[in-house]
Design a protein around this motif. Structure first.
Motif, PDB file in Angstrom:
ATOM      1  N   CYS A 114       0.849  -1.182   0.000  1.00 57.08           N
ATOM      2  CA  CYS A 114       0.000   0.000   0.000  1.00 57.08           C
ATOM      3  C   CYS A 114       0.885   1.232   0.000  1.00 57.08           C
ATOM      4  O   CYS A 114       2.039   1.195   0.443  1.00 57.08           O
ATOM      5  CB  CYS A 114      -0.999   0.009   1.143  1.00 57.08           C
ATOM      6  SG  CYS A 114      -0.334   0.325   2.771  1.00 57.08           S
ATOM      7  N   ALA A 115       0.327   2.291  -0.534  1.00 56.30           N
ATOM      8  CA  ALA A 115       1.063   3.534  -0.688  1.00 56.30           C
ATOM      9  C   ALA A 115       0.125   4.694  -0.381  1.00 56.30           C
ATOM     10  O   ALA A 115      -1.086   4.589  -0.567  1.00 56.30           O
ATOM     11  CB  ALA A 115       1.608   3.661  -2.100  1.00 56.30           C
ATOM     12  N   ALA A 116       0.712   5.791   0.075  1.00 52.48           N
ATOM     13  CA  ALA A 116      -0.109   6.934   0.494  1.00 52.48           C
ATOM     14  C   ALA A 116       0.395   8.215  -0.136  1.00 52.48           C
ATOM     15  O   ALA A 116       1.590   8.376  -0.390  1.00 52.48           O
ATOM     16  CB  ALA A 116      -0.073   7.066   2.017  1.00 52.48           C
ATOM     17  N   ASN A 117      -0.553   9.108  -0.366  1.00 56.41           N
ATOM     18  CA  ASN A 117      -0.207  10.443  -0.828  1.00 56.41           C
ATOM     19  C   ASN A 117      -1.275  11.403  -0.331  1.00 56.41           C
ATOM     20  O   ASN A 117      -2.463  11.054  -0.296  1.00 56.41           O
ATOM     21  CB  ASN A 117      -0.126  10.504  -2.352  1.00 56.41           C
ATOM     22  CG  ASN A 117       0.600  11.745  -2.825  1.00 56.41           C
ATOM     23  OD1 ASN A 117       1.648  12.085  -2.287  1.00 56.41           O
ATOM     24  ND2 ASN A 117       0.047  12.439  -3.790  1.00 56.41           N
ATOM     25  N   ALA A 118      -0.840  12.586   0.018  1.00 55.11           N
ATOM     26  CA  ALA A 118      -1.779  13.516   0.635  1.00 55.11           C
ATOM     27  C   ALA A 118      -2.613  14.258  -0.387  1.00 55.11           C
ATOM     28  O   ALA A 118      -2.102  14.730  -1.399  1.00 55.11           O
ATOM     29  CB  ALA A 118      -1.009  14.535   1.482  1.00 55.11           C
ATOM     30  N   TYR A 119      -3.905  14.311  -0.099  1.00 58.65           N
ATOM     31  CA  TYR A 119      -4.819  15.221  -0.776  1.00 58.65           C
ATOM     32  C   TYR A 119      -4.695  15.169  -2.291  1.00 58.65           C
ATOM     33  O   TYR A 119      -4.464  16.171  -2.953  1.00 58.65           O
ATOM     34  CB  TYR A 119      -4.546  16.642  -0.276  1.00 58.65           C
ATOM     35  CG  TYR A 119      -5.738  17.548  -0.358  1.00 58.65           C
ATOM     36  CD1 TYR A 119      -5.673  18.754  -1.050  1.00 58.65           C
ATOM     37  CD2 TYR A 119      -6.922  17.215   0.274  1.00 58.65           C
ATOM     38  CE1 TYR A 119      -6.766  19.595  -1.121  1.00 58.65           C
ATOM     39  CE2 TYR A 119      -8.022  18.042   0.212  1.00 58.65           C
ATOM     40  CZ  TYR A 119      -7.932  19.233  -0.486  1.00 58.65           C
ATOM     41  OH  TYR A 119      -9.016  20.063  -0.537  1.00 58.65           O
ATOM     42  N   GLY A 153       3.998   9.002  -2.309  1.00 53.85           N
ATOM     43  CA  GLY A 153       5.278   9.304  -1.697  1.00 53.85           C
ATOM     44  C   GLY A 153       5.659   8.387  -0.557  1.00 53.85           C
ATOM     45  O   GLY A 153       6.825   8.361  -0.146  1.00 53.85           O
ATOM     46  N   TYR A 154       4.700   7.632  -0.057  1.00 45.41           N
ATOM     47  CA  TYR A 154       4.957   6.786   1.105  1.00 45.41           C
ATOM     48  C   TYR A 154       4.506   5.363   0.799  1.00 45.41           C
ATOM     49  O   TYR A 154       3.379   5.154   0.349  1.00 45.41           O
ATOM     50  CB  TYR A 154       4.204   7.325   2.324  1.00 45.41           C
ATOM     51  CG  TYR A 154       4.477   8.768   2.602  1.00 45.41           C
ATOM     52  CD1 TYR A 154       3.614   9.772   2.160  1.00 45.41           C
ATOM     53  CD2 TYR A 154       5.627   9.155   3.285  1.00 45.41           C
ATOM     54  CE1 TYR A 154       3.870  11.101   2.395  1.00 45.41           C
ATOM     55  CE2 TYR A 154       5.894  10.498   3.526  1.00 45.41           C
ATOM     56  CZ  TYR A 154       5.014  11.457   3.081  1.00 45.41           C
ATOM     57  OH  TYR A 154       5.277  12.775   3.316  1.00 45.41           O
ATOM     58  N   TRP A 155       5.400   4.427   1.065  1.00 48.15           N
ATOM     59  CA  TRP A 155       5.158   3.024   0.742  1.00 48.15           C
ATOM     60  C   TRP A 155       5.407   2.134   1.953  1.00 48.15           C
ATOM     61  O   TRP A 155       6.304   2.402   2.751  1.00 48.15           O
ATOM     62  CB  TRP A 155       6.084   2.572  -0.389  1.00 48.15           C
ATOM     63  CG  TRP A 155       5.744   3.186  -1.700  1.00 48.15           C
ATOM     64  CD1 TRP A 155       6.079   4.428  -2.142  1.00 48.15           C
ATOM     65  CD2 TRP A 155       4.980   2.574  -2.747  1.00 48.15           C
ATOM     66  NE1 TRP A 155       5.569   4.638  -3.408  1.00 48.15           N
ATOM     67  CE2 TRP A 155       4.900   3.511  -3.809  1.00 48.15           C
ATOM     68  CE3 TRP A 155       4.361   1.333  -2.914  1.00 48.15           C
ATOM     69  CZ2 TRP A 155       4.228   3.236  -4.990  1.00 48.15           C
ATOM     70  CZ3 TRP A 155       3.694   1.059  -4.091  1.00 48.15           C
ATOM     71  CH2 TRP A 155       3.629   2.013  -5.120  1.00 48.15           C
ATOM     72  N   GLY A 156       4.613   1.066   2.036  1.00 45.74           N
ATOM     73  CA  GLY A 156       4.853   0.056   3.051  1.00 45.74           C
ATOM     74  C   GLY A 156       5.838  -0.986   2.567  1.00 45.74           C
ATOM     75  O   GLY A 156       6.335  -0.912   1.432  1.00 45.74           O
ATOM     76  N   GLN A 157       6.082  -1.963   3.420  1.00 45.93           N
ATOM     77  CA  GLN A 157       7.065  -3.006   3.110  1.00 45.93           C
ATOM     78  C   GLN A 157       6.463  -4.167   2.328  1.00 45.93           C
ATOM     79  O   GLN A 157       7.187  -4.987   1.782  1.00 45.93           O
ATOM     80  CB  GLN A 157       7.681  -3.536   4.404  1.00 45.93           C
ATOM     81  CG  GLN A 157       8.515  -2.498   5.145  1.00 45.93           C
ATOM     82  CD  GLN A 157       9.668  -2.002   4.290  1.00 45.93           C
ATOM     83  OE1 GLN A 157      10.463  -2.768   3.770  1.00 45.93           O
ATOM     84  NE2 GLN A 157       9.763  -0.675   4.136  1.00 45.93           N
TER      85      GLN A 157
END
Length: 123
Positions: free
Chosen positions: A95-100, A111-115
């Motif tokens: 899973c990956a996250a990005n703001a707004y 910009g943000y990724w899990g393992q």
């Protein structure tokens, strides 16, 4: 800074179900778009599904109708319910996250990724 952690992977027979969870840190989780991607051995990372901060969802054609992405902002968690699993769904799921931002299947949008968590579907 956001940290995301996947869980829920495992071994399942074809036709079975699994539910993956993506837990994220931070108090602004509701403003983050979350994407699920997967990568099988020898293959490129591919998008599975994504859900925006406004609850818009998108799915890859290969999983549409079988997988459902949802979010619980009170628990800072996004879920990927996977039904009717097939051996070709075997992969490490990230899973990956990005703001707004809008829901996107472009990994460069995040910009943000899990393992990652391993999902193995046997015949």
């Amino acid at each position: 800074q956001v940290q995301v952690v996947e869980s829920g992977g495992g071994l399942v027979q074809a036709g079975g179900s699994l539910r993956l969870s993506c837990a994220a840190s931070g108090s602004s989780f509701s403003l983050y778009t979350i994407g699920w991607f997967r990568q099988a051995p020898g293959k490129e990372r591919e998008c599975v599904a994504a859900i925006s901060y406004s609850q818009t969802t998108i799915y890859a054609g290969t999983v549409k109708g079988r997988f459902t992405i949802s979010r619980d902002n009170a628990k800072n968690t996004v879920y990927l319910q996977m039904n009717s699993l097939k051996p070709e769904d075997t992969a490490v799921y990230y899973c990956a996250a990005n703001a707004y931002s809008a829901a996107s299947c472009n990994p460069r949008s995040y910009g943000y990724w899990g393992q990652g968590t391993q999902v193995t579907v046997s015949l």
